[in-house]
Design a protein around this motif. Structure first.
Motif, PDB file in Angstrom:
ATOM      1  N   THR A  61       0.894  -1.140   0.065  1.00  0.00           N
ATOM      2  CA  THR A  61      -0.052   0.162   0.021  1.00  0.00           C
ATOM      3  C   THR A  61       0.723   1.270  -0.074  1.00  0.00           C
ATOM      4  O   THR A  61       0.649   2.219  -0.858  1.00  0.00           O
ATOM      5  CB  THR A  61      -0.891  -0.159   1.250  1.00  0.00           C
ATOM      6  OG1 THR A  61      -1.635  -1.322   1.352  1.00  0.00           O
ATOM      7  CG2 THR A  61      -1.770   1.168   1.168  1.00  0.00           C
ATOM      8  N   ASN A 120      -4.182  -6.606  -8.120  1.00  0.00           N
ATOM      9  CA  ASN A 120      -5.154  -7.610  -8.134  1.00  0.00           C
ATOM     10  C   ASN A 120      -4.754  -9.163  -8.582  1.00  0.00           C
ATOM     11  O   ASN A 120      -5.461 -10.035  -8.033  1.00  0.00           O
ATOM     12  CB  ASN A 120      -6.432  -7.430  -9.123  1.00  0.00           C
ATOM     13  CG  ASN A 120      -7.084  -6.100  -8.220  1.00  0.00           C
ATOM     14  OD1 ASN A 120      -8.006  -6.119  -7.369  1.00  0.00           O
ATOM     15  ND2 ASN A 120      -6.944  -4.968  -8.848  1.00  0.00           N
ATOM     16  N   SER A 177      -9.013  -8.533  -0.415  1.00  0.00           N
ATOM     17  CA  SER A 177      -9.786  -7.546  -1.363  1.00  0.00           C
ATOM     18  C   SER A 177      -9.889  -6.189  -0.665  1.00  0.00           C
ATOM     19  O   SER A 177      -9.865  -5.245  -1.452  1.00  0.00           O
ATOM     20  CB  SER A 177     -11.247  -8.334  -1.300  1.00  0.00           C
ATOM     21  OG  SER A 177     -11.085  -9.659  -1.817  1.00  0.00           O
ATOM     22  N   ALA A 178     -10.218  -6.143   0.597  1.00  0.00           N
ATOM     23  CA  ALA A 178     -10.246  -4.577   1.182  1.00  0.00           C
ATOM     24  C   ALA A 178      -8.861  -4.049   0.812  1.00  0.00           C
ATOM     25  O   ALA A 178      -9.021  -2.621   0.445  1.00  0.00           O
ATOM     26  CB  ALA A 178     -10.383  -4.737   2.860  1.00  0.00           C
ATOM     27  N   CYS A 222      -6.493  -4.387  -1.559  1.00  0.00           N
ATOM     28  CA  CYS A 222      -6.684  -4.232  -3.064  1.00  0.00           C
ATOM     29  C   CYS A 222      -7.698  -3.042  -3.435  1.00  0.00           C
ATOM     30  O   CYS A 222      -7.294  -2.098  -4.181  1.00  0.00           O
ATOM     31  CB  CYS A 222      -6.956  -5.299  -3.677  1.00  0.00           C
ATOM     32  SG  CYS A 222      -5.698  -6.541  -3.750  1.00  0.00           S
ATOM     33  N   THR A 223      -8.836  -2.650  -2.695  1.00  0.00           N
ATOM     34  CA  THR A 223      -9.701  -1.717  -2.790  1.00  0.00           C
ATOM     35  C   THR A 223      -9.029  -0.451  -2.442  1.00  0.00           C
ATOM     36  O   THR A 223      -9.222   0.705  -3.178  1.00  0.00           O
ATOM     37  CB  THR A 223     -10.902  -2.027  -2.077  1.00  0.00           C
ATOM     38  OG1 THR A 223     -11.726  -3.154  -2.599  1.00  0.00           O
ATOM     39  CG2 THR A 223     -12.044  -1.052  -2.705  1.00  0.00           C
ATOM     40  N   THR A 224      -8.405  -0.377  -1.328  1.00  0.00           N
ATOM     41  CA  THR A 224      -7.737   0.878  -0.790  1.00  0.00           C
ATOM     42  C   THR A 224      -6.719   1.218  -1.864  1.00  0.00           C
ATOM     43  O   THR A 224      -6.507   2.471  -2.294  1.00  0.00           O
ATOM     44  CB  THR A 224      -7.105   0.664   0.394  1.00  0.00           C
ATOM     45  OG1 THR A 224      -8.271   0.223   1.319  1.00  0.00           O
ATOM     46  CG2 THR A 224      -6.477   1.955   1.026  1.00  0.00           C
ATOM     47  N   GLU A 258      -6.585   0.664  -4.978  1.00  0.00           N
ATOM     48  CA  GLU A 258      -7.008   1.067  -6.161  1.00  0.00           C
ATOM     49  C   GLU A 258      -7.666   2.541  -6.053  1.00  0.00           C
ATOM     50  O   GLU A 258      -7.560   3.246  -7.121  1.00  0.00           O
ATOM     51  CB  GLU A 258      -8.155   0.146  -6.614  1.00  0.00           C
ATOM     52  CG  GLU A 258      -8.647   0.412  -7.980  1.00  0.00           C
ATOM     53  CD  GLU A 258      -9.571  -0.680  -8.599  1.00  0.00           C
ATOM     54  OE1 GLU A 258      -9.493  -1.868  -7.990  1.00  0.00           O
ATOM     55  OE2 GLU A 258     -10.394  -0.544  -9.484  1.00  0.00           O
ATOM     56  N   THR A 259      -8.406   2.883  -5.003  1.00  0.00           N
ATOM     57  CA  THR A 259      -8.983   3.901  -4.743  1.00  0.00           C
ATOM     58  C   THR A 259      -7.844   5.018  -4.734  1.00  0.00           C
ATOM     59  O   THR A 259      -7.915   6.172  -5.383  1.00  0.00           O
ATOM     60  CB  THR A 259      -9.587   4.023  -3.388  1.00  0.00           C
ATOM     61  OG1 THR A 259     -10.729   2.963  -3.459  1.00  0.00           O
ATOM     62  CG2 THR A 259     -10.436   5.382  -3.242  1.00  0.00           C
ATOM     63  N   PRO A 288     -14.060   2.270  -6.778  1.00  0.00           N
ATOM     64  CA  PRO A 288     -14.573   1.165  -6.352  1.00  0.00           C
ATOM     65  C   PRO A 288     -15.279   1.381  -5.025  1.00  0.00           C
ATOM     66  O   PRO A 288     -14.832   2.167  -4.121  1.00  0.00           O
ATOM     67  CB  PRO A 288     -13.498   0.270  -5.966  1.00  0.00           C
ATOM     68  CG  PRO A 288     -12.253   1.085  -6.151  1.00  0.00           C
ATOM     69  CD  PRO A 288     -12.444   2.252  -6.734  1.00  0.00           C
ATOM     70  N   LYS A 327     -16.341   0.894  -0.926  1.00  0.00           N
ATOM     71  CA  LYS A 327     -15.167   0.735   0.210  1.00  0.00           C
ATOM     72  C   LYS A 327     -15.623  -0.565   0.778  1.00  0.00           C
ATOM     73  O   LYS A 327     -16.670  -1.026   0.876  1.00  0.00           O
ATOM     74  CB  LYS A 327     -15.291   1.722   1.216  1.00  0.00           C
ATOM     75  CG  LYS A 327     -14.274   1.915   2.020  1.00  0.00           C
ATOM     76  CD  LYS A 327     -14.209   3.103   2.948  1.00  0.00           C
ATOM     77  CE  LYS A 327     -12.876   2.684   4.059  1.00  0.00           C
ATOM     78  NZ  LYS A 327     -12.320   3.805   4.296  1.00  0.00           N
ATOM     79  N   ALA A 328     -14.444  -1.398   0.874  1.00  0.00           N
ATOM     80  CA  ALA A 328     -14.846  -2.809   1.418  1.00  0.00           C
ATOM     81  C   ALA A 328     -15.396  -2.704   3.030  1.00  0.00           C
ATOM     82  O   ALA A 328     -14.723  -1.735   3.769  1.00  0.00           O
ATOM     83  CB  ALA A 328     -13.681  -3.569   1.524  1.00  0.00           C
TER      84      ALA A 328
END
Lengths: 328, 328, 328, 328, 328
Positions: free
Chosen positions: C82, C114, C297-298, C300-302, C304-305, C317, C319-320
């Motif tokens: 991250t 991902n 997954s959470a 990866c979403t962070t 990506e954001t 995307p 937020k998880a």
């Protein structure tokens, strides 16, 4: 740093005074009540107390571990300062042939090392351990009362008194000395006396000093978390107070007068537990003017000697040696 | 960070309330049933319970270790932010003589530090500890309700309100402030005010800030693994509930009324175990607005003071001091 | 990552089913034989069993420590991903003003993150834990069956389907995406869009990603050494099987029917030991599609954001959030 | 690396043979003497033996911790080799477009990895564990006898037999391969095919390989300190020999024939302690051709595959899989 | 480094002499007084003594951990010296084709390694362990008395006697050799034989050597904190002295002559605890000319061989091998 190799009565006394007395009082009281007042119910089973003992020994062990780690990290930080001082000095000398500039930079470095030492030895009231414990050492050996005098001497030795006047207003003098070093390196670069890479490498060394200083300040201003350290003491004292009641019964099995063995055994066992707790307590603040401190003065002397030999001085500060088994 | 040095009844109460009551109830009930209802079978052997006690003490010790490590890592991260702030500021000032630019960069840095502080103090419902425990501290001392107001003040102080409007939409404002720093450094390089090496070194410092921020967010958003922390509590409570039944037997050996000693001893032993568990529980979230938090406000003030002194300001923020033994 | 805060019967059941039954059976059998068949010799002393208990508790504590370290190292690695993603993105954007190039590099980075997630969630038969334990979670929530579909979607989202076709032949797709990044950075340097230092710094960032990926793969492909983990289970089960025989004697001292207390106590004590063992067992593989996994997954979403906000996208995307107390 | 998931009789036998026999003999002898020769004094109290048991369990736990750390450090070092190989290869390929040069460098790298593997598997007589323990594995599965043949094959595969002739005289062939890499990188710089920064970055990668190799050699040539490991075994054996005498008394309380329960219980408890000790003993040398070794061959295959895919080869070495639950 | 694989009587004797005698005396005395003088009250309960035993075992375990860490850190530092020597040498050779210069730099490096070895083996009176323990090894095998002779030989071998004359006045000769290396690198840069990056990389290697040297000196001059190590010994001795009194009672339960079993059992248990303590004591100073030292001579020989092979020498120093199971 305490460097004595044997167990002396003085050490015993230093660690145990108050506890031995307390233990004596409680156990004598318990025996008297048990024998003469006939309070047989004071003699409870030892097994639950052994369970507390095991749990408390764990807890104290955990705390001692953390205290040791603080002490050793502090020592490593000052080891790092020593190493980086050598690298910085050797590199600077090899890159800048001007003897006057070499002296200016290295004397300022020696000033920083000593100012940092004095700053770390200042007492932060809420972060220090219980003062009365260190009193005997505080009164005689440390350099604290002379903080200003010490500073003045450092800058006087380096022939930069005007500096002292300017810096004494600052919150964190050591900080400003390092900022000054970076500033002067920038000036040397602009003057073409250091190329881009040389400047970058030397600045990185100062960055390391900033990290070392910050690490020491972190340890100094963050006492071993109180929630951990207070309860360590409370648990041990609780265990010690229960101990005689657990022993009375076991000892009374031996015979009529066996009960009185409770007194010496209470004192012995409580001494073991209390001492274990104290060892951690006495080590947790490595910059607290206590006998277990990191030997800042000795390390500063080593660094100063290294710097001066590098720059060609012939007069060296006297090598530090332990005084009454304590190396400061 | 709690900085009290002695064990106060308030602390005792804070850590022990509910448990002492529970222990009292169970042990009294056990004694009554044992004595008056004649349920002698309630008095089981203490040895199996001691075995559970040892295993539970291990487990709690393990958990406390992890909790301590989290707290200390968080403190180290903020120590790292302090150190790097100094290096970044000193280096920037030495490389870019333009006073206005210096102010812009360092004020933006101060903004970042404070925004990060506010972000870390926001509550993540599923990641925080049980809220009711921190209620008393939550209600009075922290800055959370004023998150927006706090942000506004930070940017207002730096004279960059338009920034605030732009940034408040972002998921992670602190993040964007650091991105902005890197962006502006790139601009300075293209404008020829920083050479390749200087730019690279300064960007590396910002990279460190990104790592520190990420480290704090990791600790914040990853509570001590629940599988470990839930069972620590469950095991301790189980041990506490079994304890009186193990003690009744041992105590009844003393004599007629000895059984009633079960009550105070249950409470004492259970208090030791419960407190050990609670100490870890109260330390595991270092950014949770509790009394054991890393003292973010104090550290931010130190950094702000350093930055302002470096850039030549004369007005300094007030030095943080503990309030009612808590340093925020 | 399990984020529930209380101890639910579901959790109890999840961790304990088989063991409670086994313990019930053995202890009932022991009591029946002892009482009705008159096999008094079944009632052995508890003390040797307590010795085994202590040794086993040590051993399990040691194993749990290692399991926790694996989990936390995995979490740190993804924390590192991250942080570095932010530094890499901010630096790249500040150095290469071309919006199209920015998008290309950052989208490829999102693809890498991902793909790595999917690769880590693939099952290595000999390295995974015992599959039947995770079955309930495997069946419903994870993305594994759709590995190819997932990959296709990742590349489709980034508008680079031809890539997908090319890469799917490779042993380690994530690997090749990072190699591609380094390759493209080399091209930018040769095209004069990055200077030597900028190129070197960006490549170092990719080198960090390679280290992070390798670290995750190391943990994934090196299960907690089986010699340690198998015997942990065996020792605990052995202790649990001996337990009732040690308790019978202690319990029969209470009185006629006291023996039957062996059953609930066997179950309680064995539950404590078994659960301790299971906690480690359930944590040792942080990339195993279980409820205690690192929340890939959470994270990866962070990331990506962050990437998309940096590059100026407006659509983010979702937020998880934890689903049934599990954050994936 | 052993990857079996269940506890097999073969494993039991592997770890326990000698000890079970010894325990059987001593306990039978003790029982016979106690029962038939009437040597009642053989039945001593269990409590002092339990104290030894606790101390020994601590000590063994400490040793196992160290053994585990050695194993995991060795695994991390090879993980580091894997990661750096990827970075080095990707960077080199992106900087030097010449396919022949790419092949030369990466094939030499593959040679280094494999030579290091062979060197680490050589036996250092005084540093290895007790050889007879690994005999079964030594005889069949490893590549040791073929050290020269292996080397020849590695260089033959890379088409550089003349190299082999030259290098076989050297003390440390892997060492010279890395020196050669640095030498060739210097040549490329002088030829203008690498600029100063590129050369510096690539050399740093080789420097990392030198560190990894040195780390492995350190673990290999510094066995777990004998003072720690020898006494671990001695203490456990001592405890095991005393055990039956402590059990006789406890067991004889049950009744006439209860004494004979000493035999199975001695064997069970001694098995637990002995196995704990053996687990550490079997893990302490991660490069010793035993079943718990770091899986060097598998990792080498992974690296080779990565290198070859990067350089565009289509023929890959077969993927390593565990053989009889052991991954080499 | 002791490399024997089995437990020899010599080892037993080395670790146990004094303690076995003390234990024998106390326990015989206790038995005589108990049996013939009728002092029954000497036979106290074992349970409180077991509690001390557990606490002491914890404490000793903690200390052994720290001692092991010191030993292993020292070994890692010398491993680091080995690795960096290879990198430095390979890089220098690849950058500076002049054979004479290569020889000059690498021979100076070999001199540094050996001087450091001699300096670390000097005795610092207040920092070393108790000398009489190492006497047998001191007298025969080490190189200490010949410190000057050793230095002379090192410089004579390198053909730089004038150096020796100059350096022997310095406080820290190894230090000055590294400073000299940096100085000469600066000269090569100014002479245009190294470019800015090459110079920076080589200086960083020397900086690493300075760190390694400083790390060794830190361990050497900071003995394991005396507050921890002294009490470890005191607690163990206290436990050993109490032991016979706790055993008498347990043993007298067996029968008339059972009491005399106190003697062998006291000796056995005390031997276990004392040996555990001694193991740490014997390991805590890794540069103390004892049999558990880091094998400095062997490592120096390895480095010298590497350097000489790199530079093309054909005559190598003899490979170090253990002598009487000790590798120096």
């Amino acid at each position: 740093m305490y460097v004595g190799k044997v167990f002396t009565p003085r050490l015993l006394w230093h660690f145990a005074r108050r506890n031995l007395l307390r233990s004596l009082l409680i156990s004598v009281l318990a025996c008297v009540l048990h024998q003469y007042a006939g309070w047989r119910w004071l003699g409870i089973s030892f097994i639950p107390i052994a369970t507390i003992g095991t749990a408390v020994a764990f807890y104290v062990g955990f705390k001692n571990n953390q205290a040791y780690d603080r002490l050793w990290e502090a020592r490593r930080l000052w080891g790092g300062i020593t190493n980086n001082s050598r690298t910085f000095a050797a590199l600077f000398i090899s890159l800048v042939p001007d003897k006057a500039l070499q002296r200016e930079f290295l004397y300022r470095h020696i000033a920083w090392v000593n100012v940092l030492r004095l700053q770390l030895r200042k007492t932060i009231p809420w972060a220090t351990g219980r003062e009365h414990l260190h009193q005997t050492f505080l009164g005689e050996k440390h350099e604290l009362e002379q903080f200003e005098a010490g500073l003045k001497k450092i800058f006087g030795d380096a022939g930069t008194d005007e500096y002292f006047v300017m810096l004494r207003q600052r919150t964190n003098i050591a900080n400003h000395l390092l900022k000054k070093q970076i500033h002067e390196l920038g000036r040397l670069k602009r003057a073409g006396r250091l190329d881009a890479i040389e400047h970058s490498d030397l600045v990185k060394q100062i960055g390391e000093f900033i990290n070392h200083q910050g690490g020491c300040e972190r340890i100094k201003s963050t006492p071993l978390y109180r929630q951990y350290s207070i309860f360590s003491r409370v648990f041990v004292v609780l265990f010690i107070c229960l101990l005689p009641f657990g022993l009375i019964n076991e000892m009374s099995k031996i015979g009529a007068h066996g009960v009185w063995l409770t007194v010496p055994f209470s004192m012995l066992i409580s001494w073991v537990f209390y001492t274990m707790e104290q060892i951690g307590e006495f080590s947790e603040n490595p910059f607290d003017n206590s006998m277990n401190d990191v030997p800042l003065s000795a390390i500063c002397t080593t660094i100063e000697t290294d710097m001066r030999e590098f720059v060609g001085d012939t007069e060296m500060p006297a090598k530090a040696a332990p005084l009454e088994d304590v190396l400061l």
